[in-house]
Enzyme design. Structure first.
Site, mmCIF file in Angstrom:
data_model
loop_
_atom_site.group_PDB
_atom_site.id
_atom_site.type_symbol
_atom_site.label_atom_id
_atom_site.label_comp_id
_atom_site.label_asym_id
_atom_site.label_seq_id
_atom_site.Cartn_x
_atom_site.Cartn_y
_atom_site.Cartn_z
ATOM 1 N N LYS A 73 41.411 43.679 37.554
ATOM 2 C CA LYS A 73 42.339 44.068 38.422
ATOM 3 C C LYS A 73 42.784 45.557 37.920
ATOM 4 O O LYS A 73 43.349 46.418 38.469
ATOM 5 C CB LYS A 73 43.703 43.527 38.273
ATOM 6 C CG LYS A 73 43.612 41.795 38.693
ATOM 7 C CD LYS A 73 43.422 41.601 40.136
ATOM 8 C CE LYS A 73 43.092 40.177 40.448
ATOM 9 N NZ LYS A 73 43.062 39.733 41.760
HETATM 10 C C1 LIG Z 1 40.178 36.308 36.802
HETATM 11 C C2 LIG Z 1 39.813 36.384 38.459
HETATM 12 N N1 LIG Z 1 38.846 36.140 38.740
HETATM 13 C C3 LIG Z 1 38.465 35.973 40.052
HETATM 14 C C4 LIG Z 1 39.549 36.583 41.069
HETATM 15 C C5 LIG Z 1 39.352 36.305 42.633
HETATM 16 O O1 LIG Z 1 39.493 37.672 42.987
HETATM 17 P P1 LIG Z 1 39.766 37.910 44.662
HETATM 18 O O2 LIG Z 1 41.243 37.541 44.661
HETATM 19 O O3 LIG Z 1 39.594 39.393 44.660
HETATM 20 O O4 LIG Z 1 38.945 37.028 45.292
HETATM 21 C C6 LIG Z 1 41.143 36.749 40.213
HETATM 22 C C7 LIG Z 1 42.170 36.984 41.322
HETATM 23 O O5 LIG Z 1 42.334 36.907 42.504
HETATM 24 C C8 LIG Z 1 40.932 36.771 39.078
HETATM 25 O O6 LIG Z 1 42.109 37.140 38.572
HETATM 26 N N1 LIG Z 2 44.046 36.335 41.246
HETATM 27 C C1 LIG Z 2 45.202 37.353 41.668
HETATM 28 C C2 LIG Z 2 45.968 37.042 42.884
HETATM 29 C C3 LIG Z 2 46.248 38.138 43.593
HETATM 30 O O1 LIG Z 2 45.429 38.776 44.179
HETATM 31 P P1 LIG Z 2 45.441 40.066 44.719
HETATM 32 O O2 LIG Z 2 43.994 40.505 44.464
HETATM 33 O O3 LIG Z 2 45.468 40.370 46.085
HETATM 34 O O4 LIG Z 2 46.290 41.056 44.054
HETATM 35 C C4 LIG Z 2 45.860 37.446 40.495
HETATM 36 O O5 LIG Z 2 45.617 37.592 39.375
HETATM 37 O O6 LIG Z 2 47.128 37.626 40.679
#
Ligand SMILES: Cc1ncc(COP(=O)(O)O)c(C=O)c1O
Ligand SMILES: N[C@@H](CCOP(=O)(O)O)C(=O)O
Length: 462
Positions: free
Chosen positions: A112
């Site tokens: 993120k």
């Molecule tokens: C460590 C981690 N891996 C995978 C995901 C999944 O990613 P996405 O939500 O973009 O599919 C998330 C959060 O969403 C995450 O925090």
């Molecule tokens: N896995 C995410 C959930 C929120 O997802 P986002 O990519 O829409 O912000 C988290 O760790 O908060």
């Protein structure tokens, strides 16, 4: 470039407006009206450039001249200078054709940071230019929250409210958020799950009366800028492994679908990608939809990969918009049905998705097995989310000759429970977080009720 809604009814927006918004007024998500495309020569010329330079070149068309080049280059350079690896997201070779893309070298140790270090700077830039203040409301299953706080807390024109599911994020994740005691940061522990938190954030975008006219901004991947910044690392990793001369595949631990959707955008912009493999934990709606056309909700399960404990996956809507040939009415009808009852995709869009996407679901016992197995084979201790990807890449790839890049979405030190259960002593936190477990925490527990959350936000914003 203009941005349009996946449900076809909201006004088109400029880049600045789309960054400063959340959801579209018709309940949809914004996507570019047309996508920029890179020629083979342009892609090839990116090999060997710094990450910040690739980021500047990939994102410039989306910014559309709304920030001058020098300023945008500075924002990008500053954002990626916060990472503690020169490559920002380095590739690590595991075996002949399986690579990890390490996405955890940013300030909060998860993928993120890549987008939120930039989004914080973009928000600050636009709000200062306008002389405006804004309120951020975000939902987190553990990683977005701390990355958003870290990316935005220095913006004095922002008040940040982050909703996390009470007792359903790891201790390190919680403390990364709740130990930031800045007067513009508010953590709310919701007595519910991530879907409850995300639904309240979306409802707040749909009706913003509680803010009496103050602008509400999204830090979740409903904000297009999140996706835009995530496109960059697919292109950087692809060209590092020989694209556009050779195809690559990506395996992405997935839940809210922002990460893998960004990869799909990179593909549509010209990166030759053979296959996207979607890895899920036991919350397997994405896998059920692709494999069995079962687009239905199941009760959300608490797993060892808590950041992926999500059922209602936001960005799947953006992919559906593409699969349904940009028919916003059809997407709106499908998603309304999905909220009410078990449903299925129409044959043609499903077939289209299956041309590029495969999927695999990994339960908790398998996550532990994979952490042990991957360590035995490669010496790496994977975090539990990356472990779902490692297994899915092995099980769902169409061939072993195309290099597959598994996205290592978080650092294992954030997830001691899984690492210890897998039989390891744990992984130390990086030195800048040495004392995290002793820091003072501040957060408020609230019921999963929209009115309680909105009252808290309205009362506490500055
Ligand atoms: C460590 C981690 N891996 C995978 C995901 C999944 O990613 P996405 O939500 O973009 O599919 C998330 C959060 O969403 C995450 O925090
Ligand atoms: N896995 C995410 C959930 C929120 O997802 P986002 O990519 O829409 O912000 C988290 O760790 O908060």
């Amino acid at each position: 470039m203009r941005y349009i809604s996946t449900r076809g009814q909201a006004p088109a927006l400029s880049f600045e407006e789309v960054v400063l918004t959340g959801m579209a007024s018709d309940g949809g998500l914004y996507v570019p009206e047309t996508l920029p495309e890179f020629s083979k020569e342009e892609l090839a010329s990116m090999a060997g450039l710094s990450y910040a330079e690739i980021a500047f070149r990939v994102m410039k068309p989306f910014v559309n001249g709304e920030i001058d080049d020098d300023t945008f280059r500075r924002l990008v350079t500053e954002a990626y200078a916060t990472f503690n690896h020169d490559a920002v997201v380095p590739l690590k070779q595991l075996d002949a054709n399986h690579f990890l893309l390490e996405q955890f070298h940013g300030p909060t140790l998860a993928f993120k940071d890549v987008a939120l270090q930039l989004l914080g700077r973009l928000l600050d830039h636009f709000l200062k230019k306008r002389g405006e203040r804004a309120v951020i409301m975000g939902a987190t299953s553990g990683d977005t929250g701390s990355a958003a706080i870290e990316g935005c807390r220095h913006c004095d024109n922002l008040d940040i409210f982050i909703l996390h599911p009470h007792n359903r994020v790891s201790e390190v994740q919680r403390r990364q958020m709740t130990s930031v005691l800045a007067n513009n940061v508010f953590n709310i522990a919701i007595e519910g799950n991530f879907d409850d938190a995300q639904a309240m954030v979306k409802a707040s975008f749909a009706n913003q009366d509680f803010l009496n006219g103050t602008r509400l901004v999204a830090v979740n991947s409903i904000n297009w800028a999140r996706i835009m910044a995530q496109i960059v690392y697919y292109i950087a990793a692809g060209v590092a492994l020989g694209a556009p001369q050779r195809e690559v595949s990506f395996c992405v631990p997935s839940a809210n679908f922002g990460n893998v959707f960004a990869g799909y955008m990179a593909y549509k912009m010209g990166l030759p990608v053979k296959q996207f493999i979607i890895a899920t934990n036991a919350n397997d709606i994405l896998h059920r939809t692709l494999a069995a056309n079962d687009f239905s909700k199941k009760e959300l399960a608490a797993t060892l990969a808590p950041s992926m404990d999500i059922v209602v996956s936001s960005n799947f809507e953006r992919l559906l918009f593409d699969a349904y040939d940009r028919d916003g009415g059809a997407v709106a009808a499908l998603l309304e049905r999905f909220q009410q009852e078990p449903t299925a995709l129409a044959d043609a869009p499903l077939a289209k998705l299956r041309e590029k996407f495969a999927s695999h679901s990994v339960d908790d016992a398998t996550i532990l097995e994979v952490i042990r197995e991957a360590h035995h084979r490669t010496g790496e201790i994977l975090d539990p989310h990356t472990a779902t990807g490692y297994r899915a890449a092995e099980r769902a790839r169409v061939d072993t000759t195309t290099p597959v890049i598994t996205l290592a979405t978080a650092h294992p030190a954030k997830f001691a429970e899984a690492v210890v259960k897998a039989g390891f002593q744990g992984v130390p936190l990086p030195t800048h977080m040495d004392d995290l477990l002793e820091r003072e925490e501040r957060y408020t527990v609230l019921p999963a009720e929209l009115s309680a959350v909105q009252r808290f936000v309205a009362d506490n914003r500055r």
